[in-house]
Design an enzyme around this catalytic site. Sequence first.
Site, PDB file in Angstrom:
ATOM      1  N   GLY A   1    -139.090  29.922  -4.719  1.00 43.09           N
ATOM      2  CA  GLY A   1    -138.000  29.856  -3.735  1.00 43.09           C
ATOM      3  C   GLY A   1    -137.136  31.090  -3.783  1.00 43.09           C
ATOM      4  O   GLY A   1    -137.026  31.739  -4.820  1.00 43.09           O
TER       5      GLY A   1
ATOM      6  N   GLU B   1    -129.281  16.801  -7.285  1.00 41.32           N
ATOM      7  CA  GLU B   1    -130.409  16.153  -6.598  1.00 41.32           C
ATOM      8  C   GLU B   1    -131.353  15.392  -7.530  1.00 41.32           C
ATOM      9  O   GLU B   1    -132.092  14.516  -7.091  1.00 41.32           O
ATOM     10  CB  GLU B   1    -131.219  17.178  -5.804  1.00 41.32           C
ATOM     11  CG  GLU B   1    -131.859  18.237  -6.685  1.00 41.32           C
ATOM     12  CD  GLU B   1    -132.730  19.207  -5.909  1.00 41.32           C
ATOM     13  OE1 GLU B   1    -133.223  18.853  -4.843  1.00 41.32           O
ATOM     14  OE2 GLU B   1    -132.909  20.338  -6.395  1.00 41.32           O
TER      15      GLU B   1
ATOM     16  N   LYS C   1    -146.334  28.233  -2.785  1.00 44.44           N
ATOM     17  CA  LYS C   1    -147.557  27.468  -3.084  1.00 44.44           C
ATOM     18  C   LYS C   1    -148.664  28.297  -3.728  1.00 44.44           C
ATOM     19  O   LYS C   1    -149.508  27.758  -4.430  1.00 44.44           O
ATOM     20  CB  LYS C   1    -148.112  26.856  -1.793  1.00 44.44           C
ATOM     21  CG  LYS C   1    -147.096  26.043  -0.998  1.00 44.44           C
ATOM     22  CD  LYS C   1    -147.240  24.564  -1.276  1.00 44.44           C
ATOM     23  CE  LYS C   1    -146.315  23.703  -0.445  1.00 44.44           C
ATOM     24  NZ  LYS C   1    -144.896  23.913  -0.745  1.00 44.44           N
TER      25      LYS C   1
ATOM     26  N   ASP D   1    -130.857  27.403  -9.915  1.00 43.41           N
ATOM     27  CA  ASP D   1    -130.660  26.184 -10.719  1.00 43.41           C
ATOM     28  C   ASP D   1    -130.142  26.476 -12.132  1.00 43.41           C
ATOM     29  O   ASP D   1    -129.683  25.565 -12.818  1.00 43.41           O
ATOM     30  CB  ASP D   1    -131.981  25.411 -10.842  1.00 43.41           C
ATOM     31  CG  ASP D   1    -132.559  25.022  -9.495  1.00 43.41           C
ATOM     32  OD1 ASP D   1    -131.800  24.993  -8.511  1.00 43.41           O
ATOM     33  OD2 ASP D   1    -133.773  24.747  -9.427  1.00 43.41           O
TER      34      ASP D   1
ATOM     35  N   VAL E   1    -128.638  25.892   2.312  1.00 42.61           N
ATOM     36  CA  VAL E   1    -127.480  26.784   2.454  1.00 42.61           C
ATOM     37  C   VAL E   1    -127.101  27.347   1.078  1.00 42.61           C
ATOM     38  O   VAL E   1    -126.570  28.453   0.964  1.00 42.61           O
ATOM     39  CB  VAL E   1    -126.298  26.032   3.121  1.00 42.61           C
ATOM     40  CG1 VAL E   1    -125.685  25.002   2.195  1.00 42.61           C
ATOM     41  CG2 VAL E   1    -125.222  26.993   3.586  1.00 42.61           C
ATOM     42  N   GLN E   2    -127.435  26.580   0.022  1.00 47.30           N
ATOM     43  CA  GLN E   2    -127.096  27.015  -1.343  1.00 47.30           C
ATOM     44  C   GLN E   2    -127.929  28.211  -1.805  1.00 47.30           C
ATOM     45  O   GLN E   2    -127.612  28.853  -2.790  1.00 47.30           O
ATOM     46  CB  GLN E   2    -127.323  25.853  -2.333  1.00 47.30           C
ATOM     47  CG  GLN E   2    -126.402  24.689  -2.089  1.00 47.30           C
ATOM     48  CD  GLN E   2    -126.911  23.413  -2.751  1.00 47.30           C
ATOM     49  OE1 GLN E   2    -126.576  23.118  -3.880  1.00 47.30           O
ATOM     50  NE2 GLN E   2    -127.717  22.654  -2.023  1.00 47.30           N
ATOM     51  N   ARG E   3    -129.038  28.440  -1.127  1.00 50.59           N
ATOM     52  CA  ARG E   3    -129.915  29.543  -1.543  1.00 50.59           C
ATOM     53  C   ARG E   3    -129.719  30.791  -0.693  1.00 50.59           C
ATOM     54  O   ARG E   3    -130.281  31.847  -1.014  1.00 50.59           O
ATOM     55  CB  ARG E   3    -131.383  29.107  -1.435  1.00 50.59           C
ATOM     56  CG  ARG E   3    -131.798  28.071  -2.427  1.00 50.59           C
ATOM     57  CD  ARG E   3    -133.144  28.357  -3.014  1.00 50.59           C
ATOM     58  NE  ARG E   3    -134.171  28.558  -2.023  1.00 50.59           N
ATOM     59  CZ  ARG E   3    -135.235  27.773  -1.850  1.00 50.59           C
ATOM     60  NH1 ARG E   3    -135.383  26.709  -2.610  1.00 50.59           N
ATOM     61  NH2 ARG E   3    -136.147  28.045  -0.951  1.00 50.59           N
TER      62      ARG E   3
HETATM   63  O1  F6P Z   1    -135.546  25.665  -7.688  1.00 53.15           O
HETATM   64  C1  F6P Z   1    -134.755  26.074  -6.646  1.00 53.15           C
HETATM   65  C2  F6P Z   1    -134.645  25.008  -5.611  1.00 53.15           C
HETATM   66  O2  F6P Z   1    -133.764  25.494  -4.639  1.00 53.15           O
HETATM   67  C3  F6P Z   1    -134.242  23.636  -6.142  1.00 53.15           C
HETATM   68  O3  F6P Z   1    -132.871  23.572  -6.436  1.00 53.15           O
HETATM   69  C4  F6P Z   1    -134.712  22.750  -5.029  1.00 53.15           C
HETATM   70  O4  F6P Z   1    -135.008  21.465  -5.464  1.00 53.15           O
HETATM   71  C5  F6P Z   1    -135.976  23.411  -4.571  1.00 53.15           C
HETATM   72  O5  F6P Z   1    -135.882  24.767  -4.963  1.00 53.15           O
HETATM   73  C6  F6P Z   1    -136.205  23.320  -3.086  1.00 53.15           C
HETATM   74  O6  F6P Z   1    -137.427  23.897  -2.782  1.00 53.15           O
HETATM   75  P1  F6P Z   1    -138.001  24.070  -1.301  1.00 53.15           P
HETATM   76  O7  F6P Z   1    -137.455  25.377  -0.800  1.00 53.15           O
HETATM   77  O8  F6P Z   1    -139.457  24.094  -1.494  1.00 53.15           O
HETATM   78  O9  F6P Z   1    -137.505  22.937  -0.475  1.00 53.15           O
END
Ligand code: F6P
Length: 351
Positions: free
Chosen positions: A10, A224, A75, A130, A275-277
Amino acid sequence: MRIGVLTGGGDCPGLNAVIRAVTKSLLRQAGAQVLGIEDGFAGLMAPSPRVRELHWDAVSGILMQGGTILGTSNKANPLATPEATAQTLANAQRLGLDALVVIGGDGSMAIAHGLSRHGLPIVGVPKTIDNDIVGCERSFGFDTAVATVTEALERIQTTGQSHSRVMIVETMGRYAGWIALEAGIAGAADVILLPEIDYDIEAVARVCRERERRERYTVICVGEGAKPIGGALTVERRLADSPDPIRLGGVAHALREQLQPLLHSEVRATVLGHVQRGGSPTPFDRVLATQFGNQAAQLVMAGRHDRMVTLQQGQLGCIALADVAHQHRSVPLDHPLLQTARQIGVALGEP
Ligand code: F6P
């Protein structure tokens, strides 16, 4: 010297800052040729590998950009089949790579270790919002995610207060509660629920009822991966239900359904999700990512492969990839922030 760089898993604020620092350091100190591999391991294992050369100009002006200029994939796994591994190693050879820098999370580090064992020299850079990578007390992206969640909690406070509601906010973090814990404290949550501490729904309801009488609203920040005592509502349930490892949104809505019948107030759930990423890294993350990138370049130049950059007790260092792969770092139950939360009256869902 020809060095490949890729971003796997991610995305995360600060990836571009790492790419920039690795590249500039290798160009400046080793006169190396740096090849950016596109779309993570997918680009390396494709029949025609997808690469572009990273000159000085290509990485200038990207320090503050969110995402990754190289693209990423979740993936692609070069270790999935012997054919995929052979193709990946052949591509690395064809590209003339002396080493590869892999910027990724625990899954990418496991792949990096596997490829190292097949003879491809690799240095890993830990990446995750995380903050759960073993050997790394602070990963870049975490500070930005905490800032984003904190701002969201502040906004939730005012709407919750206006309507006298119970407001649930779900954060990312997978099996670790770092984001929920730090942002929950920074954003003045009344209840913080973490994957590390199974919550007692009655205890959570009790806090909300007390607040119904006095403050009239409650903010709950839930990671989560959190789950109720004896329950498996969240990560495990989603793992079973879905081919994808994690699906967002399960916890906040499940918690809302559990809580609503126990309260007079209306309960609302907000899932912050990706949005957190996104977005620009904070100054802290820009600095940390720059240090990590430079440290990776130093390891490459010193020929110290099959290792990952680390930050421990404030010091940059490295750790064997074998010690990192397929593991995650949870919030320890004796972490001082948990104690602080309890002592100032933030409920952790404990009976
Ligand atoms: O590991 C980073 C993370 O953003 C987690 O906090 C979250 O559960 C996961 O990746 C979400 O992944 P994806 O982008 O596949 O939905």
